[in-house]
Design a protein around this motif. Sequence first.
Motif, mmCIF file in Angstrom:
data_model
loop_
_atom_site.group_PDB
_atom_site.id
_atom_site.type_symbol
_atom_site.label_atom_id
_atom_site.label_comp_id
_atom_site.label_asym_id
_atom_site.label_seq_id
_atom_site.Cartn_x
_atom_site.Cartn_y
_atom_site.Cartn_z
ATOM 1 N N GLU A 14 35.690 31.279 18.589
ATOM 2 C CA GLU A 14 35.804 30.237 19.612
ATOM 3 C C GLU A 14 37.205 29.622 19.588
ATOM 4 O O GLU A 14 37.837 29.440 20.628
ATOM 5 N N PHE A 15 37.682 29.306 18.385
ATOM 6 C CA PHE A 15 39.012 28.720 18.211
ATOM 7 C C PHE A 15 40.072 29.679 18.754
ATOM 8 O O PHE A 15 40.983 29.294 19.481
ATOM 9 N N PHE A 16 39.904 30.947 18.415
ATOM 10 C CA PHE A 16 40.839 31.983 18.837
ATOM 11 C C PHE A 16 40.872 32.087 20.367
ATOM 12 O O PHE A 16 41.925 32.044 20.995
ATOM 13 N N THR A 17 39.665 32.186 20.946
ATOM 14 C CA THR A 17 39.559 32.341 22.396
ATOM 15 C C THR A 17 40.196 31.162 23.120
ATOM 16 O O THR A 17 40.981 31.325 24.057
ATOM 17 N N LYS A 18 39.868 29.958 22.656
ATOM 18 C CA LYS A 18 40.365 28.742 23.293
ATOM 19 C C LYS A 18 41.894 28.660 23.204
ATOM 20 O O LYS A 18 42.558 28.267 24.151
ATOM 21 N N SER A 19 42.457 29.046 22.051
ATOM 22 C CA SER A 19 43.912 28.966 21.893
ATOM 23 C C SER A 19 44.629 30.067 22.660
ATOM 24 O O SER A 19 45.716 29.847 23.178
ATOM 25 N N VAL A 20 44.058 31.259 22.650
ATOM 26 C CA VAL A 20 44.813 32.428 23.093
ATOM 27 C C VAL A 20 44.661 32.747 24.585
ATOM 28 O O VAL A 20 45.636 33.100 25.242
ATOM 29 N N LEU A 21 43.455 32.635 25.117
ATOM 30 C CA LEU A 21 43.247 33.109 26.486
ATOM 31 C C LEU A 21 43.637 32.073 27.539
ATOM 32 O O LEU A 21 43.240 30.915 27.476
ATOM 33 N N ASP A 22 44.425 32.545 28.482
ATOM 34 C CA ASP A 22 44.810 31.744 29.641
ATOM 35 C C ASP A 22 43.591 31.546 30.543
ATOM 36 O O ASP A 22 42.566 32.189 30.336
ATOM 37 N N ASP A 23 43.756 30.702 31.582
ATOM 38 C CA ASP A 23 42.640 30.491 32.513
ATOM 39 C C ASP A 23 42.202 31.799 33.176
ATOM 40 O O ASP A 23 41.024 32.030 33.421
ATOM 41 N N ASP A 24 43.189 32.663 33.474
ATOM 42 C CA ASP A 24 42.830 33.928 34.119
ATOM 43 C C ASP A 24 42.525 35.028 33.092
ATOM 44 O O ASP A 24 42.426 36.198 33.452
ATOM 45 N N GLY A 25 42.444 34.654 31.838
ATOM 46 C CA GLY A 25 42.066 35.633 30.812
ATOM 47 C C GLY A 25 43.231 36.387 30.212
ATOM 48 O O GLY A 25 43.044 37.231 29.341
ATOM 49 N N THR A 26 44.464 36.069 30.653
ATOM 50 C CA THR A 26 45.623 36.742 30.056
ATOM 51 C C THR A 26 45.807 36.238 28.617
ATOM 52 O O THR A 26 45.856 35.031 28.397
ATOM 53 N N PRO A 27 45.906 37.159 27.670
ATOM 54 C CA PRO A 27 46.065 36.708 26.281
ATOM 55 C C PRO A 27 47.478 36.192 26.001
ATOM 56 O O PRO A 27 48.449 36.833 26.385
ATOM 57 N N ARG A 28 47.580 35.045 25.369
ATOM 58 C CA ARG A 28 48.865 34.488 24.945
ATOM 59 C C ARG A 28 48.752 34.107 23.466
ATOM 60 O O ARG A 28 48.635 32.930 23.120
ATOM 61 N N PRO A 29 48.800 35.117 22.607
ATOM 62 C CA PRO A 29 48.569 34.862 21.181
ATOM 63 C C PRO A 29 49.577 33.913 20.536
ATOM 64 O O PRO A 29 49.263 33.254 19.544
ATOM 65 N N ALA A 30 50.801 33.803 21.124
ATOM 66 C CA ALA A 30 51.794 32.896 20.533
ATOM 67 C C ALA A 30 51.296 31.452 20.530
ATOM 68 O O ALA A 30 51.697 30.650 19.689
ATOM 69 N N ARG A 31 50.404 31.143 21.467
ATOM 70 C CA ARG A 31 49.877 29.770 21.495
ATOM 71 C C ARG A 31 49.070 29.447 20.246
ATOM 72 O O ARG A 31 49.122 28.338 19.722
ATOM 73 N N LEU A 32 48.323 30.435 19.799
ATOM 74 C CA LEU A 32 47.549 30.244 18.563
ATOM 75 C C LEU A 32 48.505 30.014 17.388
ATOM 76 O O LEU A 32 48.307 29.116 16.562
ATOM 77 N N VAL A 33 49.570 30.805 17.345
ATOM 78 C CA VAL A 33 50.515 30.698 16.233
ATOM 79 C C VAL A 33 51.236 29.347 16.265
ATOM 80 O O VAL A 33 51.411 28.702 15.227
ATOM 81 N N ARG A 34 51.604 28.905 17.461
ATOM 82 C CA ARG A 34 52.244 27.579 17.588
ATOM 83 C C ARG A 34 51.318 26.483 17.069
ATOM 84 O O ARG A 34 51.732 25.588 16.347
ATOM 85 N N GLU A 35 50.081 26.597 17.462
ATOM 86 C CA GLU A 35 49.103 25.582 17.062
ATOM 87 C C GLU A 35 48.956 25.554 15.530
ATOM 88 O O GLU A 35 48.924 24.489 14.908
ATOM 89 N N LEU A 36 48.885 26.753 14.930
ATOM 90 C CA LEU A 36 48.756 26.825 13.473
ATOM 91 C C LEU A 36 50.019 26.295 12.795
ATOM 92 O O LEU A 36 49.964 25.606 11.782
ATOM 93 N N ASN A 37 51.172 26.605 13.374
ATOM 94 C CA ASN A 37 52.434 26.156 12.777
ATOM 95 C C ASN A 37 52.486 24.627 12.759
ATOM 96 O O ASN A 37 52.900 24.019 11.774
ATOM 97 N N GLN A 38 52.033 24.035 13.858
ATOM 98 C CA GLN A 38 52.025 22.584 13.939
ATOM 99 C C GLN A 38 51.105 22.003 12.861
ATOM 100 O O GLN A 38 51.419 21.045 12.191
ATOM 101 N N ARG A 39 49.971 22.655 12.716
ATOM 102 C CA ARG A 39 48.957 22.166 11.798
ATOM 103 C C ARG A 39 49.374 22.308 10.328
ATOM 104 O O ARG A 39 49.074 21.463 9.505
ATOM 105 N N PHE A 40 50.081 23.408 10.002
ATOM 106 C CA PHE A 40 50.339 23.699 8.595
ATOM 107 C C PHE A 40 51.746 23.348 8.120
ATOM 108 O O PHE A 40 52.076 23.538 6.962
ATOM 109 N N CYS A 41 52.612 22.839 9.031
ATOM 110 C CA CYS A 41 53.956 22.473 8.599
ATOM 111 C C CYS A 41 53.935 21.156 7.853
ATOM 112 O O CYS A 41 53.451 20.167 8.358
#
Lengths: 114, 398
Positions: free
Chosen positions: B230-257
Amino acid sequence: MIHSTQTDGGITVVRPGVERLTAINSKAFKDEVVALIDAGSSELIIDFTSTTFLDSSGLGALAGVLKKIGHRGELAVCGLGSEVMQMFKICRMDKVFSIYPDEAAAIRALSEKS
Amino acid sequence: MREQIEVIVAEDNIVQRAYMCRLIESIGFTSLKLIEAEDGQAALELLKTTRAEILITDYEMPFLNGVELTRATRSLDLDHYVHIILVTGTETDGYDVRADALNAGADDFLAKQHDQSALKARLKTAMRLIRHGKELEEQHRVLKEANDRINEDLAAAAHAQRDLLPDINTNILGADIASAFVPSSVVSGDMFGCFPLNDSQIGFYAVDVSGHGIRASLLSVAIGYLITPEFFTKSVLDDDGTPRPARLVRELNQRFCTDAHDDYFTMFCGVMDTQRVKLFYCQAGYPSPYYVDARGHVTPIGDGGFPVGMFSGVDYEDGNIDVDLDGMLLCCSDGAFEAENDEGVPFGEQRIEAIVKEIYHEPADKIPGKIIQALADWRGLEPLEDDLTVVAVKRNKL
């Protein structure tokens, strides 16, 4: 473990003193370099000519040193072997560290900056 | 009350033996319990059947003399040490019984003259050494108990970590996903996950926490729990379903820095999109995975990216490549590239690529094992220095 010298221009050149900078020795490495910074060194060059391997902990320690210096000084690295360079590239460290082929080039560059 | 120490007195002459026993008793060490042996052979039998820790033996005896008894005692497989005092003075002139006895394993000597104070001193020494040995034994027992408990805990932690990972062989949306997960110690700083996001997209990630061992595993397990489908899907998938995996990585970077420590992790995450026939990915310091097309052409994916949790505010890029539905995706953690042989030569990318070319046509479930085996052959007796993860994704042939 580290070996450091100072140039006439006040630049500190650090040689890690180990062939492999890894989980075993990276904390000591960082602590010793941070001690140099705390003692007033603000322009540092870390020379990896004799260090052929850096693992993820070694890279973490190096990033820690960079963060420690922050905007208050300069940190350059030089003498990176092909394996270390490859790791730098894959982690984009070439975007955050000033990298020079050898000590002389690094000293020249840092002297011009200051 | 102090535990009794059993003492065997080996002497074939009954009068001498009785005299020695009386002499010991007269010293008044109440913790000593005397056992009499009428010759060397009898003493040896008694050593096997009692808990005797001191042996006072005469040199001159039938069957086994004192030196022979000493040697025989040392070759017994006892779970405690026997302190041996050899009584000398009757041997033939010119024979250096002491050197011979020391070689055989004797600890101390006593002259035949039966001097009570000399006997007392030797017994005190023996008792001191025995007590010291018992203290060490007790310390050893306590340490072993603590060590056993730690190992049990670690094994339980490793089990819990293993439970977080996908099955070694799994099938998602028609793709076979096979993995091997080899910690360098009991627990690992590696983590990976893969799951269907919907009926046409498979999400996956591989993480390698800096360092290894317990400290790294704590973070890797935390990441494993955090990145749910669920976390992955919410972070990565655009409204039209295009995957943007960098968003997940940005979110994790913010969280773990954080500046509090130098821990960070490298990551590769992506979406295999069967409708768009593309692999969408984001690389964050993790070694480039390989994409192997149906003709065996090997391409490393990605040209690098910052590790996660190292620098705040750095950016991450999305990338994508066209995939051939018969191709294979292979991820190896840096433990594979860095595995060294006994001459310190790392396995390296070229050797990995060469193996991949050799085995890409095999079914997915054979791939990780073959790579692990090649690395084991390369290392020989060298232990694995870093955690190792190999994941192969391949469409199953119908």
